[in-house]
Design an enzyme around this catalytic site. Structure first.
Site, PDB file in Angstrom:
ATOM      1  N   GLU A   9     -11.727  -0.305  37.133  1.00  0.00           N
ATOM      2  CA  GLU A   9     -10.900   0.045  35.974  1.00  0.00           C
ATOM      3  C   GLU A   9     -10.919  -1.122  34.989  1.00  0.00           C
ATOM      4  O   GLU A   9     -10.622  -2.258  35.356  1.00  0.00           O
ATOM      5  CB  GLU A   9      -9.458   0.305  36.440  1.00  0.00           C
ATOM      6  CG  GLU A   9      -8.492   0.427  35.280  1.00  0.00           C
ATOM      7  CD  GLU A   9      -7.070   0.759  35.731  1.00  0.00           C
ATOM      8  OE1 GLU A   9      -6.922   1.604  36.627  1.00  0.00           O
ATOM      9  OE2 GLU A   9      -6.135   0.160  35.191  1.00  0.00           O
ATOM     10  N   HIS A 113      -4.397   4.849  28.067  1.00  0.00           N
ATOM     11  CA  HIS A 113      -3.929   4.476  29.396  1.00  0.00           C
ATOM     12  C   HIS A 113      -2.420   4.759  29.483  1.00  0.00           C
ATOM     13  O   HIS A 113      -1.620   3.919  29.890  1.00  0.00           O
ATOM     14  CB  HIS A 113      -4.205   2.995  29.647  1.00  0.00           C
ATOM     15  CG  HIS A 113      -4.257   2.620  31.111  1.00  0.00           C
ATOM     16  ND1 HIS A 113      -5.266   3.021  31.941  1.00  0.00           N
ATOM     17  CD2 HIS A 113      -3.434   1.882  31.879  1.00  0.00           C
ATOM     18  CE1 HIS A 113      -5.058   2.531  33.155  1.00  0.00           C
ATOM     19  NE2 HIS A 113      -3.944   1.847  33.151  1.00  0.00           N
ATOM     20  N   THR A 150      -4.284   7.580  34.306  1.00  0.00           N
ATOM     21  CA  THR A 150      -3.672   6.245  34.277  1.00  0.00           C
ATOM     22  C   THR A 150      -3.174   5.817  35.664  1.00  0.00           C
ATOM     23  O   THR A 150      -2.341   6.514  36.250  1.00  0.00           O
ATOM     24  CB  THR A 150      -2.475   6.269  33.304  1.00  0.00           C
ATOM     25  OG1 THR A 150      -2.932   6.729  32.042  1.00  0.00           O
ATOM     26  CG2 THR A 150      -1.853   4.892  33.169  1.00  0.00           C
ATOM     27  N   GLU A 151      -3.674   4.712  36.160  1.00  0.00           N
ATOM     28  CA  GLU A 151      -3.272   4.151  37.461  1.00  0.00           C
ATOM     29  C   GLU A 151      -3.276   5.217  38.560  1.00  0.00           C
ATOM     30  O   GLU A 151      -2.452   5.188  39.470  1.00  0.00           O
ATOM     31  CB  GLU A 151      -1.895   3.475  37.363  1.00  0.00           C
ATOM     32  CG  GLU A 151      -1.811   2.397  36.274  1.00  0.00           C
ATOM     33  CD  GLU A 151      -2.742   1.209  36.516  1.00  0.00           C
ATOM     34  OE1 GLU A 151      -2.822   0.743  37.656  1.00  0.00           O
ATOM     35  OE2 GLU A 151      -3.401   0.758  35.556  1.00  0.00           O
ATOM     36  N   ALA A 152      -4.208   6.169  38.403  1.00  0.00           N
ATOM     37  CA  ALA A 152      -4.411   7.223  39.410  1.00  0.00           C
ATOM     38  C   ALA A 152      -3.186   8.113  39.610  1.00  0.00           C
ATOM     39  O   ALA A 152      -2.997   8.709  40.671  1.00  0.00           O
ATOM     40  CB  ALA A 152      -4.862   6.634  40.748  1.00  0.00           C
TER      41      ALA A 152
END
Lengths: 394, 370
Positions: A9, A113, A150-152
């Protein structure tokens, strides 16, 4: 055969200027000054020097050395690409070089994001994904097939939407919360869709991302051959190693030996005849679905909790999130593109991350990434800016 | 283990954090079966202990307080004599079989050093503040510094109330860092009450505590919002200057000077205030911040205060940064979620700051010398 799927990422937020209550509603006619250009440039140039440029060069050398056998994937945010355009065009050029090798895949996400996937309706989310799609198309002339939020952040609703938008696969965290007894080392399918799901093997990923230089860890020191042996002994079709790109040279400094580790890793892995590398798209094509995952409540790969409490864990974060959402509804009616763009930059999840008051363990990680003294300062600054923006649209 | 502790103030008589500290420390030590004879000057109110192994020994009268300065008018001319006379009295009165002597700050340091030699037992010294702190780092008095330095050199172990103070002891007094332990202060939680629109300063009105910065920040806040009441609680040499300053700033109708408050009044004002500010120029620890937080009052402290290094859930400012102080006061009043989160998290964190923990750490320092 077990495939290793490495994905990085790549992201930088637009950090905010100091903005006090006395600044709210002042300078109405001047240009808005929410973002700290100097600080952002300074941090970006530092990370480019320590991480992006040297790691890209090393990966390019490794790809060339291994004749197409070493394969990797990236997700690159829109805010990151804007930084490159402003401060360091050579960084984006080096990503293009990597992409040209044919051994690199790119992943879709929201341009900013953001946490727009958690809004009540998903229109804003879809717009931000399309902005990212356009950006990747313009810069790389490519259309990603795999999505990573975003951030999984992931739940059934998001998976459904991502499938509707035409993606073949999605990435999230391989947490026991959704897997129970099952292994993350297979391809799964999202509930009520045909969308394939790649799950991060967080133990093996965090061995590099978090524990690499931890001297009190029993795996220390981690060498490439040791790590390759661990993978050789791991059951399953696929080992997904997903981590921040800044792991290399920034979170883990050069002195820790992280670059030597990376330099030797492909060679050590390829010594094992039953291991190979795949990109995220290849992983989805190559392996059959082994099961279904059902995620009614949002998960993520952040902190120990692996949920969205990293960004929405206290009243201050929820207040900012709601304020941001409400401003958006009014703002979109005005059609003021400059303000909408600023509003979107304020949606970058990092701004809420800085306001987290989680316990000491994760708190130390939060503090490492924050330019505020504490979450309360983060809240005051962010909320003051939101109040100012709100006044601009009334 | 039996110790002779030499103090200066003890509730109900108190002029500062030293009394609070000695009270919490001695009671928790006695709960852990440490026998203590606590020596202190005779005061108007009789000081008593309800614990069998904690005995308060009043050893005669003195007119000196730990926060007095030689230039104070009431003591004109006989300040130094008073100090020496009282130290001689201690030397004469402290008798018994002790394992060690434990002194607090400069006032009884000379006696502590002599007792160490006379009784042949170790000396522990707690440093709650230094001359540099009390003078606000402006014109520190060499006479105090010399006494402090001698005491620090002769002490077998030193307890500092913060890493900030440990650094001062190492850097300004040249003491070996290995003999200094840091033990942060604690608090008996006060509990909260219905809040009023009050922003509170509470402390001695001296240059060290930075009360004038409080008034300047008040001016800024009142420009923004007229509905806030400011309270300056406590007394001290700066009181007349501060009253003039409030008039000059045009905020005298919004600032209440309470003068010296009783212990019950102090608790009350902590409980009903909406914001507590400790803008100290130099603050080794700042026990009042813990008291305010334990009363459910969101607290803003100087970045350099000892409490700022130990406590997470409070706001921190540079004492001279009036604009930022006002920004934080207004934000605490304006943003409910901020107020609620910092109060809830603060009242949880405060539970870690117990006198039991201070006693445990103090005992381990004792064990290191006996």
């Amino acid at each position: 055969m077990t495939s290793i799927c490495i994905y990085f990422e790549v992201h930088q937020p637009f950090r905010l200027n100091r903005f006090s209550v006395f600044n709210i509603g002042v300078n109405e006619n001047n240009k808005l000054n929410y973002f700290n250009r100097e600080l952002n440039q300074e941090i970006f140039e530092k990370v480019a020097r320590k991480c992006y440029l040297p790691t890209n060069q090393l990966l390019l050398d490794l790809i060339n050395k291994h004749n197409g056998k070493f394969r990797i994937s990236f997700s690159i945010t829109g805010t990151f690409v804007e930084y490159c355009e402003q401060h360091a065009p050579s960084v984006i050029e080096s990503f293009k070089e990597l992409f040209k090798t044919g051994c690199v895949d790119l992943i879709e996400e929201t341009y900013f994001h953001s946490l727009s996937s958690l809004y009540d309706d998903l229109d804003e989310f879809e717009e931000q994904v399309k902005m990212h799609q356009n950006m990747i198309n313009n810069v790389f002339n490519y259309r990603p097939k795999i999505f990573r939020n975003t951030e999984a952040i992931y739940d059934n609703r998001i998976a459904k939407k991502v499938e509707e938008m035409g993606y073949k696969g999605i990435i999230t965290e391989g947490t026991e919360k959704i897997l129970h007894w099952r292994s993350p080392n297979y391809v799964y399918k999202a509930k009520n869709t045909n969308l394939k799901v790649l799950l991060r093997n967080y133990n093996l990923s965090d061995d590099v991302g978090f524990r690499f230089s931890a001297q009190n860890w029993n795996g220390f020191p981690l060498t490439a051959d040791k790590y390759a042996n661990w993978m050789a002994k791991t059951d399953g079709n696929l080992i997904n190693l997903f981590m921040d790109y800044e792991t290399f040279g920034e979170h883990q400094w050069t002195e820790t030996g992280i670059f030597d580790f990376l330099d030797h890793l492909p060679g050590e892995i390829l010594k094992h005849n039953h291991l190979d590398f795949v990109t995220v798209s290849e992983a989805i094509d190559k392996y059959e679905v082994m099961g279904e995952i059902d995620v009614p409540w949002a998960i993520s790969w952040a902190d120990e909790d692996r949920d969205v409490s990293t960004w929405l864990g206290n009243d201050m974060q929820i207040a900012c999130f709601n304020e941001l959402k409400n401003i958006g509804e009014k703002l979109k009616n005005t059609g003021n593109q400059d303000l909408i763009n600023i509003w979107r930059k304020l949606q970058t999840s990092d701004h809420l991350y800085y306001v987290s008051t989680k316990g000491f363990k994760d708190g130390a990680v939060h503090a490492y990434f924050s330019h505020y003294d504490n979450p309360y300062d983060g809240f005051i600054n962010y909320m003051n800016i939101l109040q100012d923006l709100k006044q601009k649209i009334i | 283990m039996k110790i002779a502790m030499i103090g200066w103030e003890y509730p109900p008589f108190k002029a500062g954090g030293l009394a609070t500290h000695c009270y919490g420390l001695t009671r928790s030590l006695s709960d852990k079966n440490i026998d203590i004879d606590f020596y202190m000057p005779k005061t108007k109110q009789k000081v008593v202990s309800d614990k069998k192994n904690l005995i308060i020994k009043e050893i005669g009268e003195t007119d000196i307080f730990p926060y007095d300065r030689p230039e104070d008018k009431e003591l004109a001319g006989h300040f130094f004599e008073s100090v020496y006379r009282y130290n001689d009295l201690i030397l004469e009165k402290v008798k018994g079989n002790y394992d060690l002597i434990h002194c607090h700050d400069w006032l009884t340091m000379k006696a502590g050093i002599k007792l160490k030699d006379k009784l042949g037992i170790p000396l522990i010294l707690s440093v709650h503040s230094t001359e540099y702190d009390r003078s606000g780092w402006l014109n520190p008095n060499q006479w105090f510094i010399d006494i402090e330095k001698e005491g620090m050199e002769k002490a077998d172990k030193i307890i500092a109330v913060s890493h900030f103070t440990k650094r001062v002891i190492v850097e300004k007094y040249g003491i070996n860092p290995n003999k200094i332990s840091v033990i942060h202060n604690a608090v008996y939680p006060l509990g909260t009450d219905k809040k009023k629109n009050i922003v509170l300063f509470l402390g001695r009105l001296t240059i060290q505590k930075g009360p004038e910065f409080f008034l300047m920040a008040a001016r800024k806040v009142l420009d923004y919002n007229q509905d806030t009441q400011f309270v300056v609680a406590g007394t001290g040499e700066m009181l007349p200057t501060l009253i003039d300053k409030a008039v000059d700033l045009g905020i005298s109708n919004k600032v209440i000077f309470t003068g010296l408050l009783t212990e019950e009044e102090v608790k009350h004002i902590y409980r009903i205030s909406s914001v507590y500010i400790m803008p100290s120029v130099s603050e080794p620890f700042g026990i009042t911040a813990l008291e305010a937080i334990s009363a459910g009052t969101p607290t803003i402290v100087s970045k350099t205060a000892g409490v700022a290094e130990a406590f997470n859930n409070c706001l921190k400012v540079d004492f001279w940064d009036i604009d930022e102080m006002a920004n934080k006061i207004i934000s605490l009043m304006k943003y409910g979620p901020l107020n609620k989160t910092i109060t809830t998290e603060g009242m949880q964190e405060i539970n870690l700051f117990t006198w039991e923990r201070v006693a445990e750490k103090t005992i381990s320092v004792y064990r290191g010398v006996t």
